[in-house]
Design a protein around this motif. Structure first.
Motif, mmCIF file in Angstrom:
data_model
loop_
_atom_site.group_PDB
_atom_site.id
_atom_site.type_symbol
_atom_site.label_atom_id
_atom_site.label_comp_id
_atom_site.label_asym_id
_atom_site.label_seq_id
_atom_site.Cartn_x
_atom_site.Cartn_y
_atom_site.Cartn_z
ATOM 1 N N VAL A 175 -2.509 6.599 -3.971
ATOM 2 C CA VAL A 175 -2.539 6.534 -2.511
ATOM 3 C C VAL A 175 -3.696 5.650 -2.045
ATOM 4 O O VAL A 175 -4.817 5.765 -2.536
ATOM 5 N N ASN A 176 -3.403 4.765 -1.083
ATOM 6 C CA ASN A 176 -4.439 3.875 -0.546
ATOM 7 C C ASN A 176 -5.042 4.384 0.764
ATOM 8 O O ASN A 176 -6.231 4.216 1.008
ATOM 9 N N GLN A 177 -4.171 4.961 1.614
ATOM 10 C CA GLN A 177 -4.662 5.519 2.866
ATOM 11 C C GLN A 177 -4.303 6.996 2.898
ATOM 12 O O GLN A 177 -3.147 7.352 2.641
ATOM 13 N N PHE A 178 -5.269 7.817 3.229
ATOM 14 C CA PHE A 178 -5.060 9.264 3.236
ATOM 15 C C PHE A 178 -5.480 9.790 4.596
ATOM 16 O O PHE A 178 -6.569 9.486 5.075
ATOM 17 N N TYR A 179 -4.602 10.579 5.223
ATOM 18 C CA TYR A 179 -4.811 10.990 6.626
ATOM 19 C C TYR A 179 -4.595 12.491 6.719
ATOM 20 O O TYR A 179 -3.496 12.975 6.439
ATOM 21 N N THR A 180 -5.632 13.240 7.060
ATOM 22 C CA THR A 180 -5.490 14.697 7.112
ATOM 23 C C THR A 180 -6.291 15.276 8.275
ATOM 24 O O THR A 180 -6.789 14.538 9.125
ATOM 25 N N ALA A 181 -6.428 16.596 8.311
ATOM 26 C CA ALA A 181 -7.063 17.275 9.448
ATOM 27 C C ALA A 181 -8.401 17.892 9.032
ATOM 28 O O ALA A 181 -8.553 18.328 7.890
ATOM 29 N N ASP A 241 0.827 -1.207 0.000
ATOM 30 C CA ASP A 241 0.000 0.000 0.000
ATOM 31 C C ASP A 241 0.862 1.258 0.000
ATOM 32 O O ASP A 241 1.998 1.254 0.502
ATOM 33 N N VAL A 242 0.295 2.319 -0.567
ATOM 34 C CA VAL A 242 0.918 3.639 -0.491
ATOM 35 C C VAL A 242 0.088 4.472 0.481
ATOM 36 O O VAL A 242 -1.119 4.629 0.311
ATOM 37 N N TYR A 243 0.764 4.954 1.508
ATOM 38 C CA TYR A 243 0.089 5.607 2.618
ATOM 39 C C TYR A 243 0.530 7.069 2.668
ATOM 40 O O TYR A 243 1.714 7.373 2.523
ATOM 41 N N TRP A 265 -5.853 15.815 -4.168
ATOM 42 C CA TRP A 265 -6.464 14.727 -4.951
ATOM 43 C C TRP A 265 -5.589 14.376 -6.151
ATOM 44 O O TRP A 265 -5.516 13.208 -6.541
ATOM 45 N N GLN A 266 -4.903 15.380 -6.694
ATOM 46 C CA GLN A 266 -3.956 15.098 -7.776
ATOM 47 C C GLN A 266 -2.820 14.202 -7.266
ATOM 48 O O GLN A 266 -2.379 13.287 -7.961
ATOM 49 N N VAL A 267 -2.368 14.491 -6.051
ATOM 50 C CA VAL A 267 -1.276 13.687 -5.480
ATOM 51 C C VAL A 267 -1.769 12.264 -5.203
ATOM 52 O O VAL A 267 -1.055 11.280 -5.439
ATOM 53 N N CYS A 268 -2.999 12.133 -4.722
ATOM 54 C CA CYS A 268 -3.565 10.787 -4.486
ATOM 55 C C CYS A 268 -3.591 9.997 -5.784
ATOM 56 O O CYS A 268 -3.248 8.814 -5.825
#
Ligand code: WT7
Length: 647
Positions: free
Chosen positions: A348-354, A296-298, A340-343
């Motif tokens: 990206v499989n897991q995305f973690y933000t605020a 996975d890419v996290y 979203w462009q970077v995802c």
């Protein structure tokens, strides 16, 4: 249906590490026998000398003492790098995404090993020894990860200062930790704008001991002043060292890092995390909370200047042999589709933000999200502050297309890792609730007045922890008494989080925000006392009181009530000057949203400022001012209300 319950889909349950029944079973086991549970969990790391003792912890305020795996030895860097070389040397460890959308770099575990070893040798050559502190004041560039891991490799203790902090704040942290070396870059670049890091270091070092050195890496190649007696250029130093550096054997309880964080009183405190327990906990939570699977890419969008970056960009993911994305930029540069462009670009499989970022992007509309292919996403995480149901639903529907579990993760700098969180595949989620405790975590709700633990499931009170978990902070650097005082004294026998919470009839936790004088601005913690002391350091100010108030994007904003010195008159110029002053004293994150000039502040007869009243006025909630009869001069309140609009 803002508050609907979202059970995990059959699809996610079929691939996730665990399902609901397995969670219940593992959680029960972790509480029934912590020794056995963590004794087993600790084996996910490579130990030089295996531990025979697992848990030795006391929350008794006479003797707060927290030790995990205390007779084991290991090296954290070797666990994050060396041990993966045989099986995944050519796998990407770090994907660095530059501020410039056309530049990215894939760093394999082999390359990481090489870079970290050289960095460690440079630190050595500059005289850094085991147990000494190194301050890192760096942009989000690979060198930040190299420097962290290099410190861990030689047993030095890093203390990262977020690159958005001012020279003064940096000087305080250098002096507080007793560091003799600061690692920085010429400039940081974010959203196309440069910040002069080296220049800030020069200013900070004028307030530090003369023997503090500076090691500078290049980022922009911008012009900087160099002091030949004190400053070193990484590109030159690295030419002189070999790429072999043996990792140093460390005790499980040797400090890994110090991270300064704001409290309700006084200056920021240096939270200390140690090695074995911290890494076990960061790695295990990273695997289960994000359901990280091989290949996975996290991506965690935080900055390594905050604890989220420590645990969930660097240590947790790398200990698990993951591919972790490190992002230098901001969510809205070049435009609001950047995340979203970077995802899409890195799948990206897991995305973690605020939540603050989610709210900001939500306000700009769905088109930016829809411009990217987000089909790789599997789990979406949130951290830093309560997430409002509107933002939760938008994240779920527009970003996750209803297919990605949302993990709302509650934790703190002091906790080292996530404490309360859903697990994908196991936990039915409810928008706005951090849901259930992670393994080994024992949340309790206390009556704020009596301090008694509330037994019934459905209740409201303050949130504390009944027992230790391996990732917990062990002390405050140089001030164990303050550690005991802050977390273990008000509610005896517990670790007190400083947060209020509600527990619903399903046993789900809903964090309601800080109950102390800490405010949360865009997920960043700020002590009102710090902003006040910056304000009163200005020559025109005689007194200041600072409170948080609800802010649509930032969660909370900073409202400052300011009383001027005799002879000073309120003016727009002075208001602007004070805002600039606070930014300069602390950093841009402390920029006041409102300065209200106040001829007097509401005080009790003994001189104590009644912040409760100031909070209510800032919230525009005068109906609920409560009892003002104990005020020395109740008319002060009328003036504050009358002038509220005047800001
Ligand atoms: C404070 C800790 C943990 C990394 C980022 C912040 C608030 C954090 C949540 C959440 C509600 C949250 C709390 C906590 N907080 N996560 N999921 N839901 N509130 O670390 O700077 O140490 O701040 O952030 O108020 O006490 P920190």
């Amino acid at each position: 249906m803002l508050d609907a319950t979202h059970p995990p889909s059959a699809e996610i349950t079929s691939i996730a590490h665990i399902d609901e029944a397995k969670y219940e079973e593992m959680y029960a086991a972790s509480i029934a026998d912590p020794e056995a549970f963590w004794g087993e969990a600790g084996k996910r790391l490579d130990w030089i000398k295996p531990y025979t003792k697992v848990k030795n912890t006391s929350f008794d305020h006479h003797n707060v003492d927290i030790k995990w795996f205390e007779d084991g030895t290991l090296n954290v860097c070797a666990n994050c790098v060396d041990r993966h070389l045989e099986t995944r040397g050519t796998q990407t460890a770090i994907i660095w995404e530059s501020d410039d959308p056309n530049i990215a770099q894939h760093i394999t575990y082999n390359e990481l090993h090489d870079q970290v070893s050289k960095f460690a040798n440079v630190l050595h050559a500059l005289g850094v020894k085991k147990g000494e502190r190194v301050v890192l004041y760096l942009p989000m560039i690979p060198a930040a990860a190299y420097a962290m891991l290099a410190c861990a490799r030689i047993g030095a203790i890093h203390s990262i200062v977020f690159a958005g902090f001012s020279a003064d704040a940096l000087a305080d942290r250098i002096n507080g930790s007793g560091a003799k070396l600061v690692v920085t870059a010429d400039e940081a670049i974010r959203g196309g704008r440069a910040t002069p890091l080296k220049k800030n270091v020069d200013e900070a070092l004028s307030k530090c001991d003369a023997d503090v050195k500076c090691l500078m890496v290049h980022r922009t190649g911008g012009d900087v002043a160099m002091n030949p007696e004190r400053d070193y250029i990484y590109a030159e130093e690295v030419e002189r060292v070999s790429s072999h550096c043996a990792p140093v054997e460390m005790n499980a309880e040797d400090p890994l890092f110090i991270l300064y964080t704001s409290g309700s009183t006084g200056k920021p405190k240096g939270v200390v995390h140690t090695s074995g327990g911290y890494l076990t906990y960061a790695a295990m939570t990273h695997q289960y909370v994000f359901d990280y699977q091989e290949g996975d890419v996290y991506w965690c969008t935080a900055d390594v200047g905050w604890v989220t970056g420590h645990s969930y960009i660097v240590y947790g993911p790398l200990a698990n042999g993951a591919t972790t994305v490190m992002f230098e930029g901001v969510p809205n540069y070049p435009d609001a589709s950047r995340f979203w462009q970077v995802c899409e670009k890195h799948k990206v499989n897991q995305f973690y933000t605020a939540p603050t970022a989610i709210r900001m992007l939500m306000g700009l509309g769905a088109d930016f999200v829809e411009s990217a292919d987000l089909s790789s996403l599997r789990v979406l995480g949130s951290v830093g502050e309560p997430i409002n149901p509107e933002a939760w639903n938008w994240y779920n529907e527009v970003v996750g297309k209803g297919n990605c579990p949302i993990v709302d993760t509650f934790w703190q700098t002091e906790t080292g890792g996530i404490l309360i969180t859903p697990l994908p595949g196991a936990t039915a989620t409810k928008p706005g609730s951090a849901t259930r405790p992670f393994f080994g975590v024992q949340p309790v709700v206390l009556d704020p007045h009596s301090g008694d633990e509330i037994a019934q499931t459905e209740c409201e009170g303050v949130l504390a922890m009944g027992d230790s978990w391996p990732g917990q902070s062990r002390t405050i650097w140089g001030d164990h008494a303050r550690f005991v005082d802050t977390y273990f004294t008000q509610y005896k026998g517990y670790f007190f989080t400083g947060d209020g919470c509600r527990r619903d009839s399903d046993g789900y936790y809903w964090i309601t925000g800080r109950v102390d004088d800490v405010i949360n601005v865009s997920g960043h913690r700020m002590g009102t006392a710090e902003v006040e002391s910056a304000l009163v350091a200005h020559k025109a100010v005689s007194e200041a009181a600072v409170v948080g108030f609800p802010h649509d994007l930032k969660g909370q904003g900073i409202w400052c009530y300011v009383t001027l010195m005799t002879g000073e008159a309120p003016s727009e110029e002075l208001r602007a000057a004070l805002v600039k002053w606070v930014r300069h004293e602390i950093g841009p994150i402390a920029k006041p949203d409102v300065i209200q000039f106040a001829p007097g502040l509401p005080k009790t007869r003994s001189g104590k400022i009644m912040r409760r009243i100031l909070r209510k006025i800032a919230e525009d909630d005068y109906g609920a001012l409560g009892d003002t009869s104990t005020l020395a001069d109740p008319s002060v309140v009328d003036d504050l209300i009358a002038n509220r609009g005047n800001t």
